[in-house]
Design a protein around this motif. Sequence first.
Motif, PDB file in Angstrom:
ATOM      1  N   PHE A 376       3.333   2.693   4.164  1.00 11.94           N
ATOM      2  CA  PHE A 376       2.247   2.609   3.176  1.00 11.94           C
ATOM      3  C   PHE A 376       1.381   1.410   3.542  1.00 11.94           C
ATOM      4  O   PHE A 376       1.918   0.322   3.794  1.00 11.94           O
ATOM      5  CB  PHE A 376       2.806   2.410   1.760  1.00 11.94           C
ATOM      6  CG  PHE A 376       3.551   3.600   1.236  1.00 11.94           C
ATOM      7  CD1 PHE A 376       2.867   4.726   0.799  1.00 11.94           C
ATOM      8  CD2 PHE A 376       4.938   3.595   1.164  1.00 11.94           C
ATOM      9  CE1 PHE A 376       3.554   5.825   0.298  1.00 11.94           C
ATOM     10  CE2 PHE A 376       5.638   4.688   0.672  1.00 11.94           C
ATOM     11  CZ  PHE A 376       4.938   5.812   0.234  1.00 11.94           C
ATOM     12  N   GLY A 377       0.061   1.602   3.543  1.00 13.94           N
ATOM     13  CA  GLY A 377      -0.819   0.489   3.921  1.00 13.94           C
ATOM     14  C   GLY A 377      -2.053   0.435   3.052  1.00 13.94           C
ATOM     15  O   GLY A 377      -2.151   1.105   2.019  1.00 13.94           O
ATOM     16  N   CYS A 378      -3.007  -0.373   3.489  1.00 14.25           N
ATOM     17  CA  CYS A 378      -4.196  -0.650   2.683  1.00 14.25           C
ATOM     18  C   CYS A 378      -5.455  -0.404   3.516  1.00 14.25           C
ATOM     19  O   CYS A 378      -5.511  -0.775   4.692  1.00 14.25           O
ATOM     20  CB  CYS A 378      -4.111  -2.103   2.221  1.00 14.25           C
ATOM     21  SG  CYS A 378      -5.677  -2.787   1.725  1.00 14.25           S
ATOM     22  N   ASP A 379      -6.454   0.199   2.883  1.00 15.08           N
ATOM     23  CA  ASP A 379      -7.706   0.529   3.590  1.00 15.08           C
ATOM     24  C   ASP A 379      -8.429  -0.713   4.105  1.00 15.08           C
ATOM     25  O   ASP A 379      -9.297  -0.620   4.973  1.00 15.08           O
ATOM     26  CB  ASP A 379      -8.669   1.273   2.647  1.00 15.08           C
ATOM     27  CG  ASP A 379      -8.108   2.624   2.219  1.00 15.08           C
ATOM     28  OD1 ASP A 379      -7.145   3.082   2.866  1.00 15.08           O
ATOM     29  OD2 ASP A 379      -8.610   3.198   1.231  1.00 15.08           O
ATOM     30  N   CYS A 399      -5.708  -0.215  -2.139  1.00 18.66           N
ATOM     31  CA  CYS A 399      -5.025  -1.516  -2.159  1.00 18.66           C
ATOM     32  C   CYS A 399      -3.540  -1.206  -2.168  1.00 18.66           C
ATOM     33  O   CYS A 399      -3.118  -0.234  -2.809  1.00 18.66           O
ATOM     34  CB  CYS A 399      -5.409  -2.310  -3.413  1.00 18.66           C
ATOM     35  SG  CYS A 399      -4.468  -3.842  -3.595  1.00 18.66           S
ATOM     36  N   ILE A 400      -2.726  -1.996  -1.486  1.00 21.46           N
ATOM     37  CA  ILE A 400      -1.296  -1.672  -1.404  1.00 21.46           C
ATOM     38  C   ILE A 400      -0.632  -1.699  -2.789  1.00 21.46           C
ATOM     39  O   ILE A 400       0.334  -0.984  -3.043  1.00 21.46           O
ATOM     40  CB  ILE A 400      -0.557  -2.589  -0.385  1.00 21.46           C
ATOM     41  CG1 ILE A 400       0.877  -2.120  -0.152  1.00 21.46           C
ATOM     42  CG2 ILE A 400      -0.572  -4.046  -0.801  1.00 21.46           C
ATOM     43  CD1 ILE A 400       1.004  -0.730   0.391  1.00 21.46           C
ATOM     44  N   ALA A 401      -1.216  -2.480  -3.706  1.00 23.71           N
ATOM     45  CA  ALA A 401      -0.615  -2.535  -5.051  1.00 23.71           C
ATOM     46  C   ALA A 401      -0.919  -1.277  -5.864  1.00 23.71           C
ATOM     47  O   ALA A 401      -0.478  -1.151  -7.010  1.00 23.71           O
ATOM     48  CB  ALA A 401      -1.084  -3.770  -5.795  1.00 23.71           C
ATOM     49  N   MET A 402      -1.637  -0.322  -5.275  1.00 25.81           N
ATOM     50  CA  MET A 402      -1.808   0.963  -5.965  1.00 25.81           C
ATOM     51  C   MET A 402      -0.519   1.776  -5.840  1.00 25.81           C
ATOM     52  O   MET A 402      -0.346   2.801  -6.503  1.00 25.81           O
ATOM     53  CB  MET A 402      -2.985   1.726  -5.352  1.00 25.81           C
ATOM     54  CG  MET A 402      -3.266   3.025  -6.061  1.00 25.81           C
ATOM     55  SD  MET A 402      -4.649   3.890  -5.350  1.00 25.81           S
ATOM     56  CE  MET A 402      -4.434   5.483  -6.138  1.00 25.81           C
ATOM     57  N   ILE A 422       6.068  -1.343   4.260  1.00 26.58           N
ATOM     58  CA  ILE A 422       4.911  -1.650   3.405  1.00 26.58           C
ATOM     59  C   ILE A 422       4.030  -2.668   4.105  1.00 26.58           C
ATOM     60  O   ILE A 422       4.526  -3.735   4.514  1.00 26.58           O
ATOM     61  CB  ILE A 422       5.382  -2.297   2.071  1.00 26.58           C
ATOM     62  CG1 ILE A 422       6.495  -1.494   1.431  1.00 26.58           C
ATOM     63  CG2 ILE A 422       4.224  -2.569   1.132  1.00 26.58           C
ATOM     64  CD1 ILE A 422       6.053  -0.293   0.687  1.00 26.58           C
ATOM     65  N   THR A 423       2.756  -2.381   4.195  1.00 23.78           N
ATOM     66  CA  THR A 423       1.850  -3.375   4.779  1.00 23.78           C
ATOM     67  C   THR A 423       0.537  -3.436   3.999  1.00 23.78           C
ATOM     68  O   THR A 423       0.217  -2.526   3.232  1.00 23.78           O
ATOM     69  CB  THR A 423       1.608  -3.105   6.290  1.00 23.78           C
ATOM     70  OG1 THR A 423       0.767  -4.136   6.798  1.00 23.78           O
ATOM     71  CG2 THR A 423       0.973  -1.748   6.535  1.00 23.78           C
ATOM     72  N   PHE A 463       5.390  -6.250   5.689  1.00 26.78           N
ATOM     73  CA  PHE A 463       4.776  -7.069   6.743  1.00 26.78           C
ATOM     74  C   PHE A 463       3.274  -7.049   6.510  1.00 26.78           C
ATOM     75  O   PHE A 463       2.653  -5.993   6.470  1.00 26.78           O
ATOM     76  CB  PHE A 463       5.127  -6.508   8.130  1.00 26.78           C
ATOM     77  CG  PHE A 463       4.642  -7.380   9.250  1.00 26.78           C
ATOM     78  CD1 PHE A 463       5.301  -8.560   9.561  1.00 26.78           C
ATOM     79  CD2 PHE A 463       3.513  -7.023   9.983  1.00 26.78           C
ATOM     80  CE1 PHE A 463       4.851  -9.382  10.594  1.00 26.78           C
ATOM     81  CE2 PHE A 463       3.057  -7.835  11.013  1.00 26.78           C
ATOM     82  CZ  PHE A 463       3.729  -9.012  11.317  1.00 26.78           C
ATOM     83  N   TRP A 464       2.692  -8.222   6.329  1.00 31.72           N
ATOM     84  CA  TRP A 464       1.278  -8.285   5.964  1.00 31.72           C
ATOM     85  C   TRP A 464       0.430  -8.505   7.206  1.00 31.72           C
ATOM     86  O   TRP A 464       0.699  -9.415   7.987  1.00 31.72           O
ATOM     87  CB  TRP A 464       1.046  -9.383   4.924  1.00 31.72           C
ATOM     88  CG  TRP A 464       1.983  -9.204   3.760  1.00 31.72           C
ATOM     89  CD1 TRP A 464       3.012 -10.019   3.415  1.00 31.72           C
ATOM     90  CD2 TRP A 464       2.004  -8.107   2.835  1.00 31.72           C
ATOM     91  NE1 TRP A 464       3.671  -9.508   2.318  1.00 31.72           N
ATOM     92  CE2 TRP A 464       3.071  -8.330   1.946  1.00 31.72           C
ATOM     93  CE3 TRP A 464       1.241  -6.950   2.668  1.00 31.72           C
ATOM     94  CZ2 TRP A 464       3.398  -7.461   0.913  1.00 31.72           C
ATOM     95  CZ3 TRP A 464       1.559  -6.078   1.644  1.00 31.72           C
ATOM     96  CH2 TRP A 464       2.615  -6.340   0.779  1.00 31.72           C
TER      97      TRP A 464
END
Length: 500
Positions: A376-379, A399-402, A422-423, A463-464
């Motif tokens: 799962f990642g973020c745009d 956003c990853i917090a979605m 998760i990134t 991992f961010w």
Amino acid sequence: MNKIFGADLNPFYYLGALGFYFFWVVVISGAYIYAFYKTGIELSYPSVEYITNEQWYLGGVMRSLHRYASDALVMVMVLHLLREYILGRYRGARWFAWVTGVLLIWLIFAAGINGYWMVWDKLAQYSTVATVEWFDWLPIFSEPMSRSFLTQDVLNDRFFSLISFAHVTVPLFILFLLWVHIMRISHPVVNPRRGLAVGLLLALLVLSMVAPVLSQGPADMTIEPRTIRIDWFYLYIFPLLDIWSAGQVWALVIGASLLLVVLPWLPSRVNQIPVAEVSLKDCSGCRLCVADCPYEAVVMRSRSDDMHFHEEAVVIPDRCVSCGICAGACPSSNPFRSEENYVSGIEMPSLPMSGLRTAMMKDMARLKGEVRVMVFGCDNAANIEKLRSESVAVLSLPCIAMLPSSFIEYALHAHHVEGVFITGCREGDCYHRLGVLWTGKRLAAEREPRLRGRAERQRIRQFWAASADLKELGAELESFRASLLSLDKGRVPAETVALK
Ligand code: HEM
Ligand code: SF4
Ligand code: SF4
């Protein structure tokens, strides 16, 4: 900067907070100088000289600190503006912070230029006369203001009372506007990390000792100053007035300000996704969306239907940046729900939770191999599409917090995949401000909706990574897959244990 200072002390992650910090340094050092400052044509210059020379160990240092912190304020303000612009964080709901920011620029320059006049040295004389001549170009004064400044006799103590009054009141307006500027931001970061604050204060102190700020000789209206050292952070407009006409400089200043103000509404190639929507019948009024929204865009109000809950969530569309964090917080965003097209209490119309579940299941269904991973990642961070493979499924969110924590449990449950990765944006640099923080807390079970105990922690990795960190992201994913492989190899099947 991350390589030098680490994410915690990277000044680029704290530009707004540093603006606040330098503002306070300016206020405190200014209050000290003001206590010894005398207002009047004959008094101002000698009083500043007294502070600088007789009290060099404290007053002099305070004066230098006042000047250098003011310069630093302009520097971080410009960098903050550029950063928000480059990241595209000025459109949509963010217009409010942007436009109040433009007003802040005007006030900060007004206070800074006005400060130079207080010294009443040659630089003050030069910038006062130039400002007055510049304002005379505007058709607002019946008699040119410059007449009052052309001779020493006409210049009176009232002028000094006026500028010292303005030098105290304009910062009060700045403070008020700073409050307005961050009014629509929840949990705004207004203090830099302690290490950064202490380090920068020490740097300013060293600068103040090594290069103390000095006056440039008393003003004398009978002699035009010839050679002047200028502060390029505040006074660059004056050399411009020497080469351009007053009208041209007005056109530049007003034109640039107007351009900045209208920027949020200029056409863009980036499509604004629709804002969050509440489904009243699925909302229990738990307030989790209110707590997690980074932009104060959800409020609670008394229930308008006949359900037995006290409150209901309401989205203020003009404040919503469409990050989806609220949907990730809502307890009804639960993939274990049985209805195929279930609706959650708060949803992103462009990506409803039931659609998220379908997309995730579809991509997981094609996976092959011993170590299947759902990413799962973020745009706004590293492009996870590049990680997609035969054994890796990917799903990118605004956003990853979605991502509700229950989706992680769902992916692991019934052995859809062996691990969940998760990134999102780098720590301290979340595009939507709080997404990375909330995700970390939810996964650590420190914040609702928390990841439940039954989700095996060794099968989840965070991992961010920004877009520049794609290589490191790929390496981390491989190391995660290797750890999953050894985890499963070490696992002794239940029947073997029974035989032994
Ligand atoms: C010295 C003056 C300024 C200070 C002290 C300041 C401070 C801040 C702070 C503390 C934040 C919240 C940051 C966070 O918690 O994420 C913020 C946000 C913001 N600022 Fe400023 N600001 C200043 C000037 C400006 C200017 C000149 C502009 C642009 C014209 C601007 C545009 C913005 C925008 C667009 C945001 C919202 C960012 C977002 O929505 O994520 N600011 N500012
Ligand atoms: S999408 Fe939700 S969390 Fe994000 S700004 Fe809009 S209401 Fe707030
Ligand atoms: S999180 Fe969901 S259930 Fe709770 S108040 Fe918000 S919309 Fe309603």
